[in-house]
Design a protein around this motif. Structure first.
Motif, PDB file in Angstrom:
ATOM      1  N   ASP B  14      14.733  61.395  96.476  1.00  0.00           N
ATOM      2  CA  ASP B  14      15.826  61.109  95.713  1.00  0.00           C
ATOM      3  C   ASP B  14      17.101  61.973  96.128  1.00  0.00           C
ATOM      4  O   ASP B  14      18.149  61.402  95.789  1.00  0.00           O
ATOM      5  CB  ASP B  14      15.384  61.303  94.176  1.00  0.00           C
ATOM      6  N   ALA B  42      15.679  48.616 104.030  1.00  0.00           N
ATOM      7  CA  ALA B  42      16.709  48.059 102.846  1.00  0.00           C
ATOM      8  C   ALA B  42      17.724  49.057 102.244  1.00  0.00           C
ATOM      9  O   ALA B  42      18.853  48.753 101.913  1.00  0.00           O
ATOM     10  CB  ALA B  42      15.794  47.675 101.802  1.00  0.00           C
ATOM     11  N   ALA B  45      20.549  49.112 104.791  1.00  0.00           N
ATOM     12  CA  ALA B  45      21.452  47.883 104.418  1.00  0.00           C
ATOM     13  C   ALA B  45      22.361  48.170 103.141  1.00  0.00           C
ATOM     14  O   ALA B  45      23.565  47.845 103.095  1.00  0.00           O
ATOM     15  CB  ALA B  45      20.568  46.605 104.438  1.00  0.00           C
ATOM     16  N   ASN B  46      21.669  48.620 102.351  1.00  0.00           N
ATOM     17  CA  ASN B  46      22.387  49.086 101.073  1.00  0.00           C
ATOM     18  C   ASN B  46      23.365  49.881 100.880  1.00  0.00           C
ATOM     19  O   ASN B  46      24.698  49.665 100.570  1.00  0.00           O
ATOM     20  CB  ASN B  46      21.422  49.514  99.941  1.00  0.00           C
ATOM     21  N   ALA B  48      25.126  50.645 103.903  1.00  0.00           N
ATOM     22  CA  ALA B  48      26.297  50.013 104.850  1.00  0.00           C
ATOM     23  C   ALA B  48      26.910  49.084 103.961  1.00  0.00           C
ATOM     24  O   ALA B  48      28.250  48.987 104.010  1.00  0.00           O
ATOM     25  CB  ALA B  48      25.673  49.141 105.867  1.00  0.00           C
ATOM     26  N   LEU B  49      26.411  47.990 102.881  1.00  0.00           N
ATOM     27  CA  LEU B  49      27.125  47.241 102.268  1.00  0.00           C
ATOM     28  C   LEU B  49      27.869  47.836 101.410  1.00  0.00           C
ATOM     29  O   LEU B  49      29.261  47.550 101.039  1.00  0.00           O
ATOM     30  CB  LEU B  49      26.154  46.201 101.589  1.00  0.00           C
ATOM     31  N   ARG B  50      27.482  49.038 100.542  1.00  0.00           N
ATOM     32  CA  ARG B  50      28.351  49.275  99.542  1.00  0.00           C
ATOM     33  C   ARG B  50      29.298  50.238 100.023  1.00  0.00           C
ATOM     34  O   ARG B  50      30.468  50.228  99.363  1.00  0.00           O
ATOM     35  CB  ARG B  50      27.232  50.092  98.831  1.00  0.00           C
ATOM     36  N   HIS B  51      29.243  50.670 100.904  1.00  0.00           N
ATOM     37  CA  HIS B  51      30.293  51.768 101.518  1.00  0.00           C
ATOM     38  C   HIS B  51      30.830  51.584 102.651  1.00  0.00           C
ATOM     39  O   HIS B  51      31.894  52.280 103.251  1.00  0.00           O
ATOM     40  CB  HIS B  51      29.452  53.117 101.713  1.00  0.00           C
ATOM     41  N   GLY B  52      30.393  50.280 103.195  1.00  0.00           N
ATOM     42  CA  GLY B  52      31.369  49.797 104.338  1.00  0.00           C
ATOM     43  C   GLY B  52      31.285  50.619 105.931  1.00  0.00           C
ATOM     44  O   GLY B  52      32.159  50.906 106.458  1.00  0.00           O
ATOM     45  N   THR B 185      13.683  64.111  89.781  1.00  0.00           N
ATOM     46  CA  THR B 185      13.478  63.197  90.736  1.00  0.00           C
ATOM     47  C   THR B 185      11.745  62.760  90.678  1.00  0.00           C
ATOM     48  O   THR B 185      11.325  63.156  89.677  1.00  0.00           O
ATOM     49  CB  THR B 185      13.252  63.772  92.234  1.00  0.00           C
ATOM     50  N   ARG B 186      11.433  62.090  91.600  1.00  0.00           N
ATOM     51  CA  ARG B 186       9.937  61.512  91.863  1.00  0.00           C
ATOM     52  C   ARG B 186       9.148  62.987  91.889  1.00  0.00           C
ATOM     53  O   ARG B 186       7.968  63.056  91.391  1.00  0.00           O
ATOM     54  CB  ARG B 186       9.632  61.003  93.064  1.00  0.00           C
TER      55      ARG B 186
END
Lengths: 439, 245
Positions: B14, B42, B45-46, B48-52, B185-186
């Motif tokens: 986390d 995943a 990808a998340n 990279a997408l959110r923060h460009g 956290t976990r």
């Protein structure tokens, strides 16, 4: 733990699961009856199940985006607010948005939400390309108009009763700025506002705030608000340089539950009168930032506390076009006669029906909210009856108390859904609401 | 300045994931390293997408020191910031009787992190720049009956980082030690943690990000822990051994 919906009624002890991955969803499902929950913005008991409520907020990743088509793939627990924060600066906006941005994408599919552009664009479901759905057997199925088409159709607006939504692919729309060109039209009464809705069917967004306390010839006086995404060249020169940045706003949090007495007939009436005066004064065109235009209430976090600890009840129905005028007149009269004031009342023209169990139909929808009391329960039953008499139906995302019999009289599709669920072995996907409504 | 790449070892945790988001939000490309890293695609990808920004995924097993050099060679670029978030709380009672369990805790919290951090430090020193951030623990400040197997390994890692910082202080390589107190956290799921002493992973990441830009040496995420640990360290051993902490 104790859970409730956004209306804070009913409250119920539910075993809450917060899975991080598919294996943990499967494990939670294995305990028996269960329902998925998003961010808890459904008003009543639609996302509560005593045995197992599976909160999907930890499925919060964005997985892929296609610039050519605007298709975004996210996990079910991503908030609409996060989608806007991420993609509006790049020139994209949700195709459909409800009145709060604090909903999950999974919840938007399950309730098949509508927005101020329903008359033109339909519900959120029209922009969904596919859904990954976990079924009773724990298997994940890709559902789309091509694959598992029936399951796809029933999942949109299916209130989580067809499985657990894991991932959704939907299409964003291109916008040139973060600003909305808003036109406010005051309306003297119900006839006037309905005529204005019909005249302005070409507007992208339209919604009316309606005064539920005014009587006589001013019954249903309203302020109709139209909106268009502003083009870059409609902005002032300074804003044109940064069309997607809007002034930072401070959000406030309602710090305490207001005492029940704070919202009474007098204060509600005063608020409504003030709102109408403001709308009349603001009549005409204005540029409004996206957040203020679509989500005025989100600026007051935990605004549901203004209704006090007992919570409040929402009522939202839609009436078919030909009986809408008569039905709305009767609904407004019943509210006035009851002496209960609806603090925020919203009227909207809806477009064509779509999907096997989605709420909207061509006609007019009225959304009301009342602080919870014994009197309101009676009033709501009266409103139910008027809606039924005029061939209307009810929005399940707002419902907390309707009877199974009322639902069936309003909507013969309920029995079809119940049969689909029985035949497909989906009976264990069930919420407190679906149990109450015998779905 | 074009943002420098940041390597996060133990990215699935986390705190690791919160750090990846924090650095990516500031425009840094992030390299996510973990065991069974396929599952992190995943997350990459998340991010990279959110923060460009770019996010890559890399396989590392902290229990296989012989693979460390190849791991560093495989990175798209030697990072500018390397953060080691690897840790394993283990179970104290089991570790007292089960040597394999105790050994796993020791190797996961000391041997692996120290050897990998040390190897990265050599490469940073050769280049003459870089920041190494080691996540150790307040549990390493003084051995306690309730978690001394974990605590002793963390104490070793804290000492390792301290020595590394000392040695590299004139080379342009900065070493920062992080001693988070309780974090939700976990690792701590299901524990009854005192709210005032407990931080959220995002707050830990924010504190680390800020402290690193200021080139701090040792940070406690919540300042109150500095006081708490000063008191715990000051208790004379004769009294301390009789306490239950």
């Amino acid at each position: 733990m104790m859970l409730s919906g956004w209306g804070r009624f009913p409250q119920q002890w539910c075993a809450l699961h917060q899975p991080r991955d598919e294996a943990e969803v499967r494990a939670a499902m294995a305990t028996g009856p269960r329902i998925a929950r998003g961010n808890g913005r459904g008003y009543g008991d639609c996302a509560m199940q005593r045995n197992a409520t599976i909160e999907m907020r930890r499925f919060n990743r964005m997985l892929a985006f296609e610039e050519e088509t605007g298709q975004l793939v996210t996990e079910a627990g991503v908030l609409l607010a996060e989608v806007i924060d991420t993609f509006l600066p790049r020139g994209w906006f949700p195709p459909v948005t409800p009145g709060t941005k604090f909903v999950t994408i999974g919840g938007m599919v399950a309730a098949d939400v509508h927005g101020k552009n329903h008359h033109r664009d339909g519900t959120f479901g029209r922009f969904v390309d596919w859904i990954d759905l976990m079924g009773e057997d724990g298997e994940v199925r890709r559902c789309s108009p091509q694959e598992n088409a029936e399951l796809f159709a029933w999942t949109i607006g299916g209130m989580g009763l067809t499985g657990v939504i894991l991932r959704v692919a939907f299409r964003l729309r291109r916008v040139e700025s973060a600003w909305i060109r808003q036109t406010t039209l005051p309306a003297r009464n119900l006839d006037h506002v309905m005529a204005l809705f019909e005249e302005n069917g070409a507007a992208t967004y339209s919604v009316a705030w309606i005064d539920c306390l005014n009587t006589g010839s001013g019954l249903g006086r309203s302020a109709l608000m139209l909106g268009e995404h502003a083009c870059a060249d409609e902005l002032s020169r300074t804003r044109r340089n940064a069309p997607f940045s809007v002034p930072a706003k401070r959000s406030r949090t309602m710090p305490v539950d207001l005492p029940r007495a704070a919202l009474n007939r007098m204060t509600v009436k005063a608020f409504n009168a003030l709102y109408y005066r403001n709308a009349r004064a603001a009549a005409g065109d204005a540029l409004v930032d996206w957040d203020s235009y679509f989500y005025p209430l989100d600026a007051i976090l935990e605004w549901n506390r203004i209704y006090g600890a007992r919570g409040f009840m929402q009522f939202q129905c839609v009436l078919p076009l030909d009986s809408a005028h008569a039905g709305l007149t009767e609904l407004l009269r019943a509210i006035i006669a009851s002496g209960e004031g609806s603090f925020l009342s919203v009227l909207k023209r809806m477009g064509a029906e779509h999907g096997p169990f989605s709420f909207p139909m061509e006609g007019y929808t009225l959304a009301l909210d009342f602080p919870f009391s014994s009197g309101t329960a009676r009033l709501m039953e009266r409103l139910d009856a008027i809606t039924l008499d005029h061939g209307g139906r009810f929005y399940l995302a707002k419902d907390a108390r309707m009877s199974a019999a009322t639902l069936r009289r309003a909507d013969p599709r309920a029995d079809v859904l119940a049969k689909v669920r029985r035949d497909a072995g989906l009976a264990n996907f069930r919420s407190s609401q679906s149990e109450r409504l015998c779905l | 300045m074009t943002a420098a790449p940041v390597l996060i070892i133990g990215a699935r945790s986390d705190i690791g994931m919160a750090l990846a988001h924090r650095y990516a939000a500031a425009g840094h490309p992030v390299q996510l390293a973990a065991r069974a890293s396929k599952g992190l695609e995943a997350d990459a990808a998340n991010i990279a997408l959110r923060h460009g920004t770019s996010a890559s995924v890399h396989e590392i097993d902290i229990l296989e020191p012989e693979s460390f050099a190849a791991f560093l060679d495989s990175l798209p670029q030697l990072p500018h910031v390397a953060i080691c978030v690897v840790g394993l709380l283990g179970d104290q009672a089991t570790s007292q009787t089960d040597i394999a369990a105790a050994q796993l805790t020791m190797r996961s919290n000391y041997e692996g992190p120290a050897l990998l951090t040390g190897l990265i430090a050599e490469r940073f020193a050769a280049r003459g720049s870089g920041t190494i951030i080691g996540i150790s623990s307040v549990a390493g400040e003084r051995g306690r009956a309730s978690n001394y197997v974990y605590g002793s390994a963390k104490a070793g890692y804290t000492a390792f980082l301290s020595g590394l910082r000392n040695r590299l202080s004139k080379t342009g390589v900065h070493v920062m030690t992080v001693l988070p107190g309780f974090v939700r956290t976990r690792m701590t799921a299901g524990m009854d943690l005192p709210a005032r002493l407990t931080a959220e992973p995002a707050a830990v990441a924010e504190a680390i990000f800020r402290a690193a830009t200021k080139q701090r040496d040792v940070i406690y995420v919540k300042p109150v822990w500095r006081l708490v640990m000063a008191i715990i360290r000051a208790i004379p051993e004769g009294i301390f051994k009789g306490t239950k902490l």
